[in-house]
Design an enzyme around this catalytic site. Structure first.
Site, mmCIF file in Angstrom:
data_model
loop_
_atom_site.group_PDB
_atom_site.id
_atom_site.type_symbol
_atom_site.label_atom_id
_atom_site.label_comp_id
_atom_site.label_asym_id
_atom_site.label_seq_id
_atom_site.Cartn_x
_atom_site.Cartn_y
_atom_site.Cartn_z
ATOM 1 N N THR A 11 0.834 -1.219 0.000
ATOM 2 C CA THR A 11 0.000 0.000 0.000
ATOM 3 C C THR A 11 0.862 1.260 0.000
ATOM 4 O O THR A 11 0.719 2.127 -0.873
ATOM 5 C CB THR A 11 -0.919 -0.005 1.244
ATOM 6 O OG1 THR A 11 -1.657 -1.214 1.250
ATOM 7 C CG2 THR A 11 -1.871 1.168 1.235
ATOM 8 N N VAL A 127 4.913 8.108 12.251
ATOM 9 C CA VAL A 127 3.928 8.585 13.241
ATOM 10 C C VAL A 127 2.961 9.549 12.556
ATOM 11 O O VAL A 127 3.387 10.506 11.901
ATOM 12 C CB VAL A 127 4.616 9.334 14.411
ATOM 13 C CG1 VAL A 127 3.574 9.785 15.434
ATOM 14 C CG2 VAL A 127 5.666 8.461 15.075
ATOM 15 N N LYS A 200 4.259 4.270 18.274
ATOM 16 C CA LYS A 200 4.322 5.679 17.846
ATOM 17 C C LYS A 200 4.603 6.612 19.026
ATOM 18 O O LYS A 200 5.400 7.545 18.897
ATOM 19 C CB LYS A 200 3.025 6.059 17.138
ATOM 20 C CG LYS A 200 2.871 5.339 15.794
ATOM 21 C CD LYS A 200 1.465 5.468 15.255
ATOM 22 C CE LYS A 200 1.314 4.827 13.893
ATOM 23 N NZ LYS A 200 -0.083 4.672 13.476
HETATM 24 N N1 HSE Z 1 -2.327 0.937 10.925
HETATM 25 C C1 HSE Z 1 -1.864 2.279 11.137
HETATM 26 C C2 HSE Z 1 -3.029 3.123 11.631
HETATM 27 C C3 HSE Z 1 -1.293 2.801 9.860
HETATM 28 O O1 HSE Z 1 -4.179 2.682 11.508
HETATM 29 O O2 HSE Z 1 -2.808 4.203 12.144
HETATM 30 C C4 HSE Z 1 -0.570 4.107 9.986
HETATM 31 O O3 HSE Z 1 0.555 4.020 10.821
#
Ligand code: HSE
Length: 402
Positions: A11, A127, A200
């Site tokens: 993606t 992040v 994050k």
């Molecule tokens: N899976 C993560 C989210 C993707 O939904 O924030 C972005 O870091």
């Protein structure tokens, strides 16, 4: 002429290629030099891809090509990605990545190598998806002392909570939708368990407070036990439920948590819905600053990756680094922290609740079951709270964001 290699054609990787090639001529004008993608590495076959001439399967081709000056790692995980990033940095190539797991666990080590080799290691996309947060913290807010960061850092869970609360949708249906939209991790367990938000907040906390914070040291709880009843009680209390990641100074130590929380409507975070993320930074001089935007998805994340590529090409090594994790853990044990909590119980009298928790605030909702009771406790030490809860078997238990 600067050549770029993209690792991973999923993606984010395919979005990065699209965004880059669409705007390439602008970049070339802006940079005053030719820039192009030379390789796209993926183990899968893409026979119909218009980029077939760039696709390779062997990383050695990239690492041994002196024309490649920037490698974008968009594979994720901590196995192949870690080896590849380390090898690329050691070979004197700049690396940009969207890989939260890698930065949260190996950031200090990789930044050290990058600095030794005088190349860049940038991770803006790790992040907040398309939200600029790493560079503003490193540069625009560098004059200030940051005291805390409170964020909605996972797009998937925010999307799920929004749809559940506003539209009464089922958890599993909305998760499937978030996967289809390219928001969720390949293993969405990391999203719903809070693990992704934890990585994050660890990256942001390491950056701000200057020392590596390991995800394993952070109390983390996800959203899987949240129900519509809890959301109704949150509304009665005057707020909404959000998955909140927090890192703040507490004397010489740090409090860091990731957990679903009641967020008061007055907070700027309460109106952050769908796939949007927001990061509220408190600085001694600046006061509150909020960063807001799409926290996940192909193009927002790709845009952050491409900006990092251009920054690496244009400005070279501008890494800030943080110290390795010290033996002496400076994250405050969650059990020793103090918070207010919401509890939903069945079959416990209000007098018993007052006896246990003191001056609680009782909540109500339409069509509550007869023996259902919900309330918010006064500030209480987590250890003591858990002890009191152990015989009560709560149906809902959520921290309050103060
Ligand atoms: N899976 C993560 C989210 C993707 O939904 O924030 C972005 O870091």
């Amino acid at each position: 002429m600067s050549k770029i290699a993209i690792l991973g054609f999923g993606t984010v990787g395919s979005g990065t290629v699209e965004v880059f090639l669409k705007n390439k001529s602008n970049y070339q004008k802006n940079m005053g030099q030719d820039v192009d993608i030379k390789y796209i590495l993926d183990i899968r076959d893409f026979p119909d891809s218009p980029y077939a001439d760039k696709l390779v399967k062997d990383f050695n081709i990239i690492v041994n090509d002196p024309e490649v000056t920037v490698v974008a790692e968009l594979i994720g995980g901590n196995t192949f990605a870690y080896d590849a990033v380390k090898q690329a940095l050691e070979a004197g190539k700049s690396v940009v990545t969207s890989n939260k797991e890698l930065v949260a666990t190996k950031g200090a080590e990789l930044l050290k190598i990058a600095n030794e080799k005088n190349v860049s290691f940038f991770f803006e996309a790790s992040v907040g998806g398309g939200i600029p947060i790493i560079r503003p913290l490193q540069q625009c807010l560098m004059s200030d002392v940051i005291t805390s960061i409170t964020g909605i850092l996972n797009g998937t869970t925010n999307y799920i909570l929004t749809k559940m609360i506003k539209e009464g949708a089922e958890f599993s249906d909305v998760l499937a939708e978030a996967q289809k939209l390219g928001y969720a991790e390949s293993n969405p367990e990391a999203d719903v368990s809070g693990g992704d938000a934890c990585r994050k907040i660890c990256i942001l906390a390491s950056l701000i407070f200057g020392r590596h914070i390991d995800p394993e040291d952070v109390y983390t709880r996800g959203i899987t036990s949240i129900t519509k009843e809890d959301a109704e009680y949150a509304a009665n209390w005057g707020g909404v439920i959000k998955l909140i990641a927090f890192a703040g100074k507490c004397g010489e130590s740090l409090e860091i948590t990731v957990c679903p929380s009641f967020v008061p409507l007055e907070s700027q975070l309460s109106g952050v819905n769908d796939v949007f993320n927001a990061i509220l930074v408190k600085g001694e001089a600046t006061g509150e600053v909020v960063f807001y935007g799409k926290g996940a998805g192909k193009y927002p994340t790709a845009s952050a990756v491409v900006s990092d590529i251009l920054n690496a090409l244009k400005h070279g090594n501008k890494n800030l680094s943080w110290e390795e994790r010290s033996d002496e853990n400076h994250v405050v044990d969650y059990n020793k922290q103090k918070h207010r909590f919401y509890l939903r119980l069945e079959g416990v009298s209000k007098s018993k609740i007052k006896e246990l928790f003191g001056e609680v605030v009782f909540l109500s909702r339409k069509n509550a079951l007869e023996d259902e009771v919900a309330f918010v406790t006064p500030v209480i030490c987590v250890e003591e709270f858990e002890k009191k809860c152990s015989d009560l078997y709560p149906l809902g238990k959520i921290q309050i964001m103060d």
